[in-house]
Motif scaffolding. Structure first.
Motif, short mmCIF file in Angstrom:
data_model
loop_
_atom_site.label_atom_id
_atom_site.label_comp_id
_atom_site.label_asym_id
_atom_site.label_seq_id
_atom_site.Cartn_x
_atom_site.Cartn_y
_atom_site.Cartn_z
N UNK A 123 1.03 -0.85 -0.12
CA UNK A 123 0.25 0.50 0.00
C UNK A 123 0.51 1.41 0.00
N UNK A 124 1.71 1.22 0.63
CA UNK A 124 2.90 2.26 0.87
C UNK A 124 3.67 3.01 0.13
N UNK A 125 4.06 1.15 -1.05
CA UNK A 125 4.50 1.70 -2.57
C UNK A 125 3.89 1.96 -3.89
N UNK A 126 1.94 1.44 -3.62
CA UNK A 126 0.87 2.13 -4.67
C UNK A 126 0.94 3.47 -4.77
N UNK A 127 1.56 4.28 -3.72
CA UNK A 127 1.59 5.91 -3.42
C UNK A 127 2.86 5.81 -4.84
N UNK A 128 3.78 5.45 -4.49
CA UNK A 128 4.80 6.04 -5.15
C UNK A 128 5.49 7.11 -4.82
N UNK A 129 5.02 8.07 -3.94
CA UNK A 129 6.11 8.11 -3.32
C UNK A 129 7.35 8.03 -2.47
N UNK A 130 7.09 6.43 -2.20
CA UNK A 130 8.86 6.16 -1.34
C UNK A 130 9.79 4.75 -2.06
N UNK A 131 10.05 5.24 -1.90
CA UNK A 131 11.32 4.22 -2.24
C UNK A 131 11.46 3.37 -1.08
N UNK A 132 11.49 1.48 -1.90
CA UNK A 132 11.77 1.06 -0.48
C UNK A 132 13.09 -0.15 -0.94
N UNK A 133 13.78 -0.71 -0.10
CA UNK A 133 15.29 -1.15 0.14
C UNK A 133 14.77 -1.85 1.35
N UNK A 134 14.76 -3.25 0.20
CA UNK A 134 14.11 -4.54 1.35
C UNK A 134 15.12 -5.58 1.73
#
Length: 257
Positions: free
Chosen positions: A193-204
């Motif tokens: 849900x956070x990723x789908x906003x397009x505002x946050x880059x994720x390093x998993x």
């Protein structure tokens, strides 16, 4: 769009005798808003060191290279300044904070990040909504931070923080650790849900591919011996699932996470 740029990052840890032990030996990585990067590697490869060094943990000493967020020198900032700049770290082992309620902790964090306190009326609804979407009983808001929480509850609380603080770049350090299948699915839904906003880059950061069945990475980086030794798309994770890390063993060196 925000961009985290890591260039030739070299990090050491100070041993009890004062000697510096090199862990990261030259990491290059770029993460942009809306992208999901998975860092995979065996135990002791330096993955968690990367996470904590970028976040500003005092245990780790930067001996070379650079880290910038939207052109700003991250390494020149204190831990709290890095958070205000837009960095977020979800820890592998979230700590308990006795005497501080989840509600107070989250509102104080939001105030520190934004520079002003959120309005109580709207904030209460946002907090309740974020907790419900992570299948957390809203009653947890009145409990002390992580005190008496199960492993799954602690990880859900980390993702509640992620959703409410809305960072530019989020580093998730083995978020799948200690989760059963149901909790993993719920936590992954929150991350998506956070990723789908397009505002946050994720390093998993993860050892295993099971979380990648729920959170589809755009890029996969194989981390061995304190550096990235191979990069690719999501198909690389499938290859690692089949073949493991044995073929990279010769380059493992002596890094420790």
């Amino acid at each position: 769009m925000s961009t985290l740029e890591i260039r030739d990052l070299q990090v050491s840890v100070k041993l009890p005798d004062g000697e510096l032990k090199p862990i990261l030996t030259g990491v290059d990585l770029t993460v942009r808003s809306g992208e999901t990067h998975a860092i995979m590697g065996p135990n002791g490869s330096g993955k968690s060191t990367l996470a904590y060094a970028v976040a500003g943990h005092p245990k780790y000493e930067i001996t070379g290279g650079s880290v910038t967020l939207d052109g700003e020198d991250v390494l020149a900032l204190s831990v709290d300044e890095r958070a205000r700049a837009g960095l977020f770290l979800a820890m592998q082992y979230p700590v308990e904070v006795p005497g501080v309620s989840v509600a107070n902790f989250l509102r104080t964090a939001k105030t520190a990040i934004d520079g002003e306190a959120p309005k109580l009326r709207t904030w209460a609804g946002e907090l309740r909504g974020a907790m419900e979407r992570l299948h957390m009983d809203p009653a947890f808001a009145q409990r002390n931070v992580n005190e008496g929480f199960s492993g799954g509850e602690k990880k859900r609380h980390e993702i509640v923080q992620l959703k409410l603080l809305k960072p530019k770049i989020a580093i998730l350090d083995e978020t799948d650790s200690g989760l059963d299948v149901d909790a993993l699915r719920v936590v992954s839904e929150g991350v998506n849900q956070v990723r789908d906003t397009g505002d946050t880059g994720l390093l998993l950061i993860t050892h295993y591919t099971r979380i990648l069945r729920y959170i589809k990475p755009d890029f996969v980086h194989v981390f061995v011996g304190g550096r990235i030794v191979e990069e690719g798309g999501p198909e690389l994770a499938d290859k690692l699932e089949d073949e493991g890390y044995e073929r990279y063993a010769a380059g493992a060196g002596s890094a420790r996470a």
